[in-house]
Write a protein that holds these residues in place. Structure first.
Motif, PDB file in Angstrom:
ATOM      1  N   LEU A   1      -8.856  -2.870 -39.138  1.00  0.00           N
ATOM      2  CA  LEU A   1      -9.937  -3.402 -38.313  1.00  0.00           C
ATOM      3  C   LEU A   1      -9.828  -4.980 -38.132  1.00  0.00           C
ATOM      4  N   VAL A   2     -10.278  -5.400 -36.951  1.00  0.00           N
ATOM      5  CA  VAL A   2     -10.079  -6.947 -36.746  1.00  0.00           C
ATOM      6  C   VAL A   2     -11.592  -7.317 -36.061  1.00  0.00           C
ATOM      7  N   THR A   3     -12.165  -7.996 -36.905  1.00  0.00           N
ATOM      8  CA  THR A   3     -13.506  -8.372 -36.644  1.00  0.00           C
ATOM      9  C   THR A   3     -13.601  -9.240 -35.115  1.00  0.00           C
ATOM     10  N   PRO A   4     -14.872  -9.131 -34.603  1.00  0.00           N
ATOM     11  CA  PRO A   4     -14.994  -9.348 -33.166  1.00  0.00           C
ATOM     12  C   PRO A   4     -14.506 -10.894 -32.765  1.00  0.00           C
ATOM     13  N   GLU A   5     -14.710 -11.841 -33.595  1.00  0.00           N
ATOM     14  CA  GLU A   5     -14.354 -13.434 -33.303  1.00  0.00           C
ATOM     15  C   GLU A   5     -12.839 -13.515 -33.119  1.00  0.00           C
ATOM     16  N   GLU A   6     -12.080 -12.515 -33.596  1.00  0.00           N
ATOM     17  CA  GLU A   6     -10.500 -12.833 -33.344  1.00  0.00           C
ATOM     18  C   GLU A   6     -10.228 -11.762 -32.050  1.00  0.00           C
ATOM     19  N   VAL A   7     -10.927 -11.251 -31.444  1.00  0.00           N
ATOM     20  CA  VAL A   7     -10.642 -10.150 -30.473  1.00  0.00           C
ATOM     21  C   VAL A   7     -11.129 -10.575 -29.081  1.00  0.00           C
ATOM     22  N   ASP A   8     -10.315 -10.601 -27.915  1.00  0.00           N
ATOM     23  CA  ASP A   8     -10.806 -10.548 -26.591  1.00  0.00           C
ATOM     24  C   ASP A   8     -10.877  -9.158 -25.944  1.00  0.00           C
ATOM     25  N   ALA A   9     -11.990  -8.379 -26.215  1.00  0.00           N
ATOM     26  CA  ALA A   9     -12.048  -7.033 -25.954  1.00  0.00           C
ATOM     27  C   ALA A   9     -11.696  -6.588 -24.387  1.00  0.00           C
ATOM     28  N   GLY A  10     -11.935  -7.538 -23.571  1.00  0.00           N
ATOM     29  CA  GLY A  10     -11.580  -7.492 -22.195  1.00  0.00           C
ATOM     30  C   GLY A  10     -10.183  -7.714 -21.736  1.00  0.00           C
ATOM     31  N   ASP A  11      -9.462  -8.192 -22.631  1.00  0.00           N
ATOM     32  CA  ASP A  11      -8.107  -8.389 -22.416  1.00  0.00           C
ATOM     33  C   ASP A  11      -6.870  -7.927 -23.513  1.00  0.00           C
ATOM     34  N   LEU A  12      -6.870  -6.647 -23.553  1.00  0.00           N
ATOM     35  CA  LEU A  12      -5.844  -6.320 -24.587  1.00  0.00           C
ATOM     36  C   LEU A  12      -5.051  -5.379 -24.027  1.00  0.00           C
ATOM     37  N   GLN A  13      -3.768  -5.516 -24.262  1.00  0.00           N
ATOM     38  CA  GLN A  13      -2.704  -4.483 -23.616  1.00  0.00           C
ATOM     39  C   GLN A  13      -2.734  -3.112 -24.734  1.00  0.00           C
ATOM     40  N   LEU A  14      -2.584  -2.082 -24.005  1.00  0.00           N
ATOM     41  CA  LEU A  14      -2.494  -0.712 -24.788  1.00  0.00           C
ATOM     42  C   LEU A  14      -1.215  -0.026 -24.196  1.00  0.00           C
ATOM     43  N   ARG A  15      -0.319   0.371 -25.301  1.00  0.00           N
ATOM     44  CA  ARG A  15       0.944   0.829 -24.915  1.00  0.00           C
ATOM     45  C   ARG A  15       0.965   2.196 -25.870  1.00  0.00           C
ATOM     46  N   SER A  16       1.858   3.171 -25.417  1.00  0.00           N
ATOM     47  CA  SER A  16       2.373   4.359 -26.094  1.00  0.00           C
ATOM     48  C   SER A  16       3.377   4.766 -25.747  1.00  0.00           C
ATOM     49  N   TRP A  17       4.268   5.485 -26.735  1.00  0.00           N
ATOM     50  CA  TRP A  17       5.545   5.922 -26.467  1.00  0.00           C
ATOM     51  C   TRP A  17       5.689   7.357 -27.178  1.00  0.00           C
ATOM     52  N   VAL A  18       6.622   8.168 -26.634  1.00  0.00           N
ATOM     53  CA  VAL A  18       6.884   9.569 -27.270  1.00  0.00           C
ATOM     54  C   VAL A  18       8.351   9.564 -27.499  1.00  0.00           C
ATOM     55  N   ASN A  19       8.780   9.844 -28.552  1.00  0.00           N
ATOM     56  CA  ASN A  19      10.255   9.811 -29.062  1.00  0.00           C
ATOM     57  C   ASN A  19      11.049   8.490 -28.371  1.00  0.00           C
ATOM     58  N   GLY A  20      10.166   7.567 -28.516  1.00  0.00           N
ATOM     59  CA  GLY A  20      10.862   6.151 -28.200  1.00  0.00           C
ATOM     60  C   GLY A  20      10.778   5.787 -26.607  1.00  0.00           C
ATOM     61  N   GLU A  21      10.183   6.897 -26.056  1.00  0.00           N
ATOM     62  CA  GLU A  21      10.346   6.634 -24.325  1.00  0.00           C
ATOM     63  C   GLU A  21       8.704   6.236 -23.901  1.00  0.00           C
ATOM     64  N   PRO A  22       8.794   5.183 -23.161  1.00  0.00           N
ATOM     65  CA  PRO A  22       7.302   4.515 -22.580  1.00  0.00           C
ATOM     66  C   PRO A  22       6.522   5.534 -22.038  1.00  0.00           C
ATOM     67  N   ARG A  23       5.298   5.392 -22.329  1.00  0.00           N
ATOM     68  CA  ARG A  23       4.522   6.369 -21.609  1.00  0.00           C
ATOM     69  C   ARG A  23       3.365   5.504 -20.951  1.00  0.00           C
ATOM     70  N   GLN A  24       2.587   5.078 -21.582  1.00  0.00           N
ATOM     71  CA  GLN A  24       1.206   4.312 -21.208  1.00  0.00           C
ATOM     72  C   GLN A  24       1.518   2.879 -21.520  1.00  0.00           C
ATOM     73  N   ASP A  25       0.996   1.967 -20.237  1.00  0.00           N
ATOM     74  CA  ASP A  25       1.173   0.598 -20.460  1.00  0.00           C
ATOM     75  C   ASP A  25      -0.110  -0.034 -19.597  1.00  0.00           C
TER      76      ASP A  25
END
Length: 281
Positions: free
Chosen positions: A188-212
């Motif tokens: 858990l990272v406290t708000p002063e260290e996070v720009d919640a409006g500009d974060l990258q989200l990614r996922s992989w299944v068995n090493g293959e990219p899914r979400q970016d």
């Protein structure tokens, strides 16, 4: 600041993380629970760390638990990225779509996940999670929401799509509340260290990219979500809000659903990475 919980299920030790080193908070608080967030716990932890009062932990062989105790509620926001709404066959919503996950779905970020009995459509969803720090009810405006945030976490809002959409009676929670369906953390990272409006989200299944994608594509941002929910319900300290997932899930029809033996990895920039092996219930 960055917080974590280390140890066996049900016996985790709360910790603060500084430069990759874990420091035990066991002498300061029983756990990272509602009382900790609502009573100035993060400030006390930071002061104790600065004063050299916290013992180092040997974290090398310890399980990483969810960085929060079991919350009173877990809320989800559906269809909150336009591209995900489109791949789901839905129009972008005009107001936040709310569903609930059972509070006991919260699990460690690297814990194995059991595919439910009878499931043929278990799906992954990388999301930005928001943990409430102080009670929020009938907030006046979205600008009031940010002061009620304890911090941000990586969340996998796992879903069983048949349970959610076909045998649900119109509600989603059956497909969202299976055991272990909310891996949370590692930090858990406290708000002063996070720009919640500009974060990258990614996922992989068995090493293959899914979400970016990034949180720039959220339809309703974090402040809007908290303000909106506060008009209908009371958000309590420690509650978790899953803010929605971008495109690239199995529901799109572009990828197979999960099966026993699959490995899912997800990551939100600055908040840490998860890895789950899937087994059969």
């Amino acid at each position: 600041m960055k917080f974590a919980r280390l140890g066996a299920v049900g016996a985790e030790t709360p910790a603060i993380v500084d430069g990759g080193t874990f420091y035990s908070l066991a002498g300061l608080t029983p756990d990272l629970d509602a009382d900790f967030w609502s009573s100035g716990g993060p400030a006390r932890a930071a002061a104790a760390l600065a004063a050299g009062e916290l013992p180092e932990m040997d974290a090398a062989n310890l399980r990483i638990g969810a960085p929060i105790t079991r919350p009173s509620s877990v809320f989800g926001i559906g269809l909150n990225y336009a591209a995900h709404a489109a791949e789901s066959g839905a129009e972008p919503p005009i107001a936040p779509v709310l569903f609930q996950k059972a509070a006991n779905t919260v699990a460690g970020p690297n814990d194995a996940v059991a595919i439910p009995r009878g499931s043929t459509k278990t799906d992954w969803e990388v999301e930005l999670g928001v943990v409430i720090g102080t009670r929020a009810s009938y907030l006046e405006s979205p600008s009031d929401a940010l002061s009620h945030i304890a911090g941000f976490v990586t969340v996998n809002d796992l879903s069983e799509r048949t349970f959610q959409l076909e045998s649900s009676g119109g509600q989603w929670s059956k497909g969202k509340s299976c055991a272990g369906f909310c891996p949370t953390g590692p930090f858990l990272v406290t708000p002063e260290e996070v720009d919640a409006g500009d974060l990258q989200l990614r996922s992989w299944v068995n090493g293959e990219p899914r979400q970016d994608s990034t949180t720039q594509d959220l339809i309703f941002d974090v402040a809007t979500i908290i303000h909106n929910l506060s008009q209908y319900l009371v958000l309590e300290p420690g509650d978790l809000i899953c803010t929605g997932t971008p495109e690239g899930v199995a529901l799109s029809g572009r990828f197979p659903y999960l099966k026993a033996g699959d490995v899912v990895e997800i990551e939100v920039s600055g908040l840490g990475r998860q890895r789950q092996e899937f087994i059969q219930a």
